[in-house]
Motif scaffolding. Sequence first.
Motif: not given
Length: 498
Positions: A27-33
């Motif tokens: 989820a965090t990686k997705g938010n960063e992207a």
Amino acid sequence: MHKTLSGAMLALALAGIAVDAGAKGPATKGNEAATAHYFAGLVSGADPKLAELTMFFSQMPKGGDLHHHYSGALYAEQYVDFLDKQGLCVNKTTYRIETNKAVIDAERALPAAQRNCLSSGEVYADDAAYRELLQRWSSKDFRNHGAVQPPPDRQFFQTFGFFGPVSNANFNEGLQTLKQRAIAENVSYIETMFKMAPFSTDAGFDARAWQARDDAELTALMRSQLAQLNQDAGFQRTIDDYVAKIASAAAGIDDDKFTMRYQSYVLRLLAPSQVFSSMVAGFKAAGQSELIVGVNIVGQESQMVSMRDYTLHMKMFQFLKAQYPNVKVALHAGELALGDVAPEGLKFHIDQALALGHADRIGHGIDLAHESNVLGIMKKMREADIPVEINLTSNDFINGVRGEAHPVTLYRKHGVPFVISTDDAGVTRHDLSNEYMLFASRYKPDYAEVKRLSYDSVRYAFLPEAQKQRLKRQLDVRFGKFEADIAALDRQRTAPAR
């Protein structure tokens, strides 16, 4: 929830700072992207979206501000407020602060309509006087009206003479203002050049320093002078008093959301004995207090004394750095542009700050392209991991260096580390978010770069590693929250209309 958090993250959660338990998950990686996608849309095209970039950077966590002058960071409006606190007034003809008690008492005995020296309230009540004061005490209105005015570098450096009598008091209140302002724009650390280190005067040293035939003679002179200063109990008392005043001013500033540390500094416009003794005091003070994390040198670099004694000052730093190897040094160097000085004056300042002054960070560094050893400078800074402190608003206003003419383009291209900082945000009336906005709109970085700059402003702080790791963990949590918010905004922006 607590079972899923590390001890550090639990402490942040209990302190009221939002924590994403899955901070390293998909989820965090997705938010960063998603944040990177949103940001790319703001800087793309010929006309970056300045209002949206300002909103973005006002919300984005910014680790720290590493090139920051206390007296120049407070806005003139606060200095007006300080007039009454100190029982002073400001002359509405000269806009200088009156400190003579007899004159102040005589003015207060006059009817209000006849007074030439105004209190805080009277300044605010007289709109013409208030407007003129702001134009004298800061850069307000400098570029949006056609009045006769001094050159911008003179305008900038003259402001300190106007508000000096109130900037040298009320320290804790001033620091509290800077703290609250930093928290409001999501800055968690400031390293401020706070107070000039005390000095003594020795005319004999001055003459011998200027006349030294070689480095060996100068080193012997400095060694003898240092020995005298070490034996001078009165000089040591001034250092102890200096350290105590910083500790008193800093009381109550640090907490779980914000940290501030202090650089001592010397003024490069003084005589050699004064500069050297002030350096000695600064190095000693840094060794006595964990709050004082480094030594710097300030003052307009293009002035005659600064240019004449530049190499001498760097040799003083070289000598004292050898005596106090654990004290960090950040040096204003190369704050010069073509035309500020004769061309040969642009050839060596950054180079000597590194080779002689042993700078751990370079402040400004805008004459880079003119330096004789430009390629060697960039190689040394890259390989030794020595960052340059970039101050876009200041360099534009004082020296006229902006856009593609700014050497941040060279530092980026050649892999030299750098940080974004403010310099004197009160004088030039901006904030750290604005500096990030200028960087993004002018140079079109990707989100990964601006995020790295935020972390680098902690990485290159003059702090013990444990304290830097604490600030980094706080940044991790804050970026998690920020990116979740921006990801939601990005989804809202790209959602199909119903």
